[in-house]
Design a protein around this motif. Structure first.
Motif, PDB file in Angstrom:
ATOM      1  N   LEU A 164       0.760  -1.310   0.094  1.00 30.15           N
ATOM      2  CA  LEU A 164      -0.034   0.051   0.123  1.00 30.15           C
ATOM      3  C   LEU A 164       0.958   1.420  -0.081  1.00 30.15           C
ATOM      4  CD1 LEU A 164      -0.040   1.423   3.113  1.00 30.15           C
ATOM      5  CD2 LEU A 164      -1.222  -0.985   3.602  1.00 30.15           C
ATOM      6  N   ASP A 165       0.201   2.332  -0.425  1.00 29.39           N
ATOM      7  CA  ASP A 165       0.988   3.870  -0.328  1.00 29.39           C
ATOM      8  C   ASP A 165       0.381   4.532   0.667  1.00 29.39           C
ATOM      9  OD1 ASP A 165       2.326   3.239  -2.622  1.00 29.39           O
ATOM     10  OD2 ASP A 165       0.808   4.314  -3.841  1.00 29.39           O
ATOM     11  N   LEU A 166       1.149   5.131   1.573  1.00 32.90           N
ATOM     12  CA  LEU A 166       0.905   6.030   2.710  1.00 32.90           C
ATOM     13  C   LEU A 166       1.077   7.423   2.204  1.00 32.90           C
ATOM     14  CD1 LEU A 166       2.322   4.693   5.981  1.00 32.90           C
ATOM     15  CD2 LEU A 166      -0.070   4.590   5.132  1.00 32.90           C
ATOM     16  N   LEU A 167      -0.099   8.438   2.161  1.00 32.44           N
ATOM     17  CA  LEU A 167      -0.019   9.680   1.593  1.00 32.44           C
ATOM     18  C   LEU A 167      -0.348  10.711   2.732  1.00 32.44           C
ATOM     19  CD1 LEU A 167      -1.024   7.928  -0.811  1.00 32.44           C
ATOM     20  CD2 LEU A 167      -1.496  10.243  -1.930  1.00 32.44           C
ATOM     21  N   ILE A 168       0.799  11.214   3.145  1.00 36.32           N
ATOM     22  CA  ILE A 168       0.864  12.059   4.734  1.00 36.32           C
ATOM     23  C   ILE A 168       0.982  13.519   4.330  1.00 36.32           C
ATOM     24  CG2 ILE A 168       1.661  11.899   6.943  1.00 36.32           C
ATOM     25  CD1 ILE A 168       2.977   9.298   6.601  1.00 36.32           C
ATOM     26  N   ASN A 169       0.097  14.302   4.962  1.00 37.83           N
ATOM     27  CA  ASN A 169       0.203  15.750   4.695  1.00 37.83           C
ATOM     28  C   ASN A 169       0.115  16.414   5.941  1.00 37.83           C
ATOM     29  OD1 ASN A 169       0.033  18.387   3.643  1.00 37.83           O
ATOM     30  ND2 ASN A 169      -2.245  18.322   3.645  1.00 37.83           N
ATOM     31  N   TYR A 170       1.298  17.180   6.429  1.00 39.47           N
ATOM     32  CA  TYR A 170       1.645  17.694   7.444  1.00 39.47           C
ATOM     33  C   TYR A 170       1.301  19.206   7.363  1.00 39.47           C
ATOM     34  CZ  TYR A 170       3.790  13.557   9.567  1.00 39.47           C
ATOM     35  OH  TYR A 170       4.135  12.617  10.030  1.00 39.47           O
ATOM     36  N   ILE A 202       5.205  12.099   1.468  1.00 35.56           N
ATOM     37  CA  ILE A 202       5.059  12.911   2.596  1.00 35.56           C
ATOM     38  C   ILE A 202       4.950  14.444   2.265  1.00 35.56           C
ATOM     39  CG2 ILE A 202       5.966  13.733   5.176  1.00 35.56           C
ATOM     40  CD1 ILE A 202       7.185  10.909   4.983  1.00 35.56           C
ATOM     41  N   LEU A 203       4.304  15.169   2.393  1.00 33.41           N
ATOM     42  CA  LEU A 203       4.029  16.702   2.162  1.00 33.41           C
ATOM     43  C   LEU A 203       4.116  17.632   3.239  1.00 33.41           C
ATOM     44  CD1 LEU A 203       1.057  16.928  -0.456  1.00 33.41           C
ATOM     45  CD2 LEU A 203       3.127  16.641  -0.801  1.00 33.41           C
ATOM     46  N   ASN A 204       4.674  18.625   3.074  1.00 37.94           N
ATOM     47  CA  ASN A 204       4.626  19.962   3.968  1.00 37.94           C
ATOM     48  C   ASN A 204       5.370  19.536   5.468  1.00 37.94           C
ATOM     49  OD1 ASN A 204       3.081  21.660   2.297  1.00 37.94           O
ATOM     50  ND2 ASN A 204       1.396  20.499   2.527  1.00 37.94           N
ATOM     51  N   VAL A 205       6.433  18.833   5.309  1.00 40.27           N
ATOM     52  CA  VAL A 205       7.361  18.628   6.586  1.00 40.27           C
ATOM     53  C   VAL A 205       7.820  19.817   7.074  1.00 40.27           C
ATOM     54  CG1 VAL A 205       8.985  17.271   7.500  1.00 40.27           C
ATOM     55  CG2 VAL A 205       7.435  16.401   5.513  1.00 40.27           C
ATOM     56  N   PHE A 230       9.725  12.733   0.224  1.00 40.09           N
ATOM     57  CA  PHE A 230       8.912  13.937   0.580  1.00 40.09           C
ATOM     58  C   PHE A 230       8.814  15.031  -0.458  1.00 40.09           C
ATOM     59  CE2 PHE A 230      11.669  11.948   4.096  1.00 40.09           C
ATOM     60  CZ  PHE A 230      11.080  12.155   5.122  1.00 40.09           C
ATOM     61  N   ASN A 231       7.695  15.503  -0.172  1.00 40.53           N
ATOM     62  CA  ASN A 231       7.234  16.565  -1.231  1.00 40.53           C
ATOM     63  C   ASN A 231       7.227  15.990  -2.591  1.00 40.53           C
ATOM     64  OD1 ASN A 231       6.740  18.474   0.902  1.00 40.53           O
ATOM     65  ND2 ASN A 231       9.044  19.091   1.016  1.00 40.53           N
ATOM     66  N   PRO A 232       6.660  14.882  -2.923  1.00 39.72           N
ATOM     67  CA  PRO A 232       6.685  14.377  -4.274  1.00 39.72           C
ATOM     68  C   PRO A 232       5.608  14.976  -5.103  1.00 39.72           C
ATOM     69  CG  PRO A 232       5.356  12.911  -2.662  1.00 39.72           C
ATOM     70  CD  PRO A 232       5.959  14.034  -2.036  1.00 39.72           C
ATOM     71  N   GLN A 233       5.846  14.874  -6.338  1.00 42.51           N
ATOM     72  CA  GLN A 233       4.590  15.344  -7.476  1.00 42.51           C
ATOM     73  C   GLN A 233       4.171  14.131  -7.897  1.00 42.51           C
ATOM     74  OE1 GLN A 233       3.901  18.664  -7.968  1.00 42.51           O
ATOM     75  NE2 GLN A 233       5.463  19.416  -6.495  1.00 42.51           N
ATOM     76  N   VAL A 234       2.930  13.558  -7.177  1.00 44.22           N
ATOM     77  CA  VAL A 234       2.839  12.209  -7.589  1.00 44.22           C
ATOM     78  C   VAL A 234       2.325  12.021  -8.673  1.00 44.22           C
ATOM     79  CG1 VAL A 234       2.322  11.696  -4.836  1.00 44.22           C
ATOM     80  CG2 VAL A 234       0.292  12.706  -6.392  1.00 44.22           C
ATOM     81  N   ILE A 235       1.542  13.041  -9.574  1.00 43.52           N
ATOM     82  CA  ILE A 235       1.072  12.794 -10.923  1.00 43.52           C
ATOM     83  C   ILE A 235       2.242  12.958 -11.830  1.00 43.52           C
ATOM     84  CG2 ILE A 235      -0.415  13.364 -12.846  1.00 43.52           C
ATOM     85  CD1 ILE A 235      -2.265  14.486 -10.503  1.00 43.52           C
ATOM     86  N   GLN A 236       3.115  14.111 -11.822  1.00 39.96           N
ATOM     87  CA  GLN A 236       4.112  14.054 -12.459  1.00 39.96           C
ATOM     88  C   GLN A 236       5.177  13.067 -12.426  1.00 39.96           C
ATOM     89  OE1 GLN A 236       2.605  16.245 -10.804  1.00 39.96           O
ATOM     90  NE2 GLN A 236       2.729  18.377 -11.316  1.00 39.96           N
ATOM     91  N   TRP A 250      -2.831  17.057  -3.131  1.00 39.73           N
ATOM     92  CA  TRP A 250      -2.182  16.421  -4.011  1.00 39.73           C
ATOM     93  C   TRP A 250      -2.205  16.357  -5.570  1.00 39.73           C
ATOM     94  CZ3 TRP A 250       1.202  13.318  -1.428  1.00 39.73           C
ATOM     95  CH2 TRP A 250       0.940  13.164   0.065  1.00 39.73           C
ATOM     96  N   GLY A 251      -2.983  17.517  -6.122  1.00 40.63           N
ATOM     97  CA  GLY A 251      -3.255  18.025  -7.326  1.00 40.63           C
ATOM     98  C   GLY A 251      -3.798  16.918  -8.278  1.00 40.63           C
ATOM     99  N   GLY A 252      -4.634  16.226  -7.667  1.00 40.77           N
ATOM    100  CA  GLY A 252      -5.294  15.147  -8.667  1.00 40.77           C
ATOM    101  C   GLY A 252      -6.474  15.651  -9.152  1.00 40.77           C
ATOM    102  N   ALA A 253      -7.294  14.713  -9.830  1.00 39.82           N
ATOM    103  CA  ALA A 253      -8.582  15.260 -10.475  1.00 39.82           C
ATOM    104  C   ALA A 253      -9.721  14.429  -9.901  1.00 39.82           C
ATOM    105  CB  ALA A 253      -8.658  14.557 -11.974  1.00 39.82           C
ATOM    106  N   CYS A 254      -9.649  13.929  -8.556  1.00 37.68           N
ATOM    107  CA  CYS A 254     -10.576  13.388  -7.806  1.00 37.68           C
ATOM    108  C   CYS A 254     -11.063  14.470  -6.574  1.00 37.68           C
ATOM    109  CB  CYS A 254     -10.094  12.070  -7.093  1.00 37.68           C
ATOM    110  SG  CYS A 254     -11.406  11.153  -6.191  1.00 37.68           S
TER     111      CYS A 254
END
Length: 318
Positions: A164-170, A202-205, A230-236, A250-254
């Motif tokens: 699985l993937d963890l997507l963490i936003n601080y 992980i975003l915004n650390v 850290f701070n990935p561009q998950v779509i790009q 996260w910049g997606g379309a959902c």
């Protein structure tokens, strides 16, 4: 025209877009798997409390589960057996089969601080952690909620997917867990869910959290550390397709919006339906230790989506 809001979990894909492939086993590794399996399928085997293995435990002791523990144990048979026995004991004592229920952990879920939504390009379910939505004080139940959600991730893994993937936003003044709570969760992940983490995004650390990560890093195994981005561009970066990731942060379309009364029962229904179907398929295959997850998932007809309606396919509502 604006995208409609999504309030419900996304139904798992029938097949991952690009499934993760593992190296073929050597002859020695095949023999190791067979040796571990033989240990647990022995009719005389019982866990430490002397109660025979339940069907749910035999199903958990799948072919792939044994290999996950062997890989995590550096292909040492005795270590893998010890670790599997420790997890069998832990799962009973922790209450995964009776205490840690949806009803028990629901008070932790009402703000949407942990959300299962979407799948990456490899079919791995995405578990969002949003610490700014923390609604309770630190307690055993908080950690139980983490574990319950991990189990739901496993329920939603498509055929051939094991992680699985963890997507963490601080962001938004997120409240960091204490050092002791973080260590407890890490211990559970490393001891009882080996080979289950695909990526930790992980975003915004903030700088204070950077210090925290430096403190906790010695307790994280090197393989897990390498999965942290850290701070990935998950779509790009090609990790997610746009429709499979949240617009917010996260910049997606959902365009997902958490409404507990809609999302929570839908998640439970979806996971229960899949578990029921897989269990029936597993039983038809013999209902024993060592059956392949690939086989009992393959043997399941395509599941109806228990959360979609004719006017709102895939969880979208007007």
């Amino acid at each position: 025209m604006a995208e409609e809001n999504v309030y419900l979990p996304i139904h798992p894909p029938a097949e991952p877009a690009v499934p993760i492939s593992l190296p073929e086993l050597t002859d020695d590794q095949t023999k190791m798997q067979q040796e571990v399996q033989k240990h647990f399928e022995d009719p005389a085997y019982t866990p430490s409390d002397e109660k025979p293995l339940m069907d749910v435990e035999k199903m958990w002791l799948s072919y792939e589960c044994i290999l996950r523990y062997l890989r995590a144990s550096k292909w040492k048979v005795d270590v893998a057996i010890q670790r599997l026995e420790a997890t069998l004991k832990w799962r009973r004592e922790y209450g995964l089969y009776d205490t840690v229920t949806a009803e028990h952990v629901e008070p932790e879920a009402v703000t949407g601080k942990e959300i299962l939504l979407g799948f990456d390009v490899n079919g791995r379910p995405a578990l969002y952690l949003i610490p700014s939505r923390q609604n309770t004080t630190e307690s055993t139940r908080q950690i139980q909620f983490n574990v319950w959600m991990l189990e739901r991730c496993i329920n939603l893994m498509p055929q051939g997917v094991e992680s699985l993937d963890l997507l963490i936003n601080y962001a938004d003044k997120a409240k960091n867990p204490s050092f002791s709570t973080s260590r407890a969760v890490l211990s559970i992940l490393q001891d009882h869910y080996p080979e289950r983490l695909g990526l930790a995004l992980i975003l915004n650390v903030p700088w204070l959290l950077n210090t925290f990560f430096k403190l906790i890093t010695p307790f994280v195994d090197p393989v897990t550390r390498n999965k942290m981005k850290f701070n990935p561009q998950v779509i790009q970066d090609g990790i997610f397709a746009p429709e499979m990731v949240m617009t917010q942060w996260w910049g997606g379309a959902c365009n997902f919006e958490y409404e507990h009364d809609k999302y929570w029962p839908a998640l439970i229904a979806l996971c229960d339906e899949r578990t029921k179907a897989w269990t029936a398929a597993w039983q038809k295959l013999g209902g024993k230790v060592g059956i392949k997850e690939l086989d009992y998932k393959r043997g399941t007809p395509e599941l109806p989506d228990p959360i979609a309606s004719p006017s709102a396919p895939n969880g979208a509502e007007s």
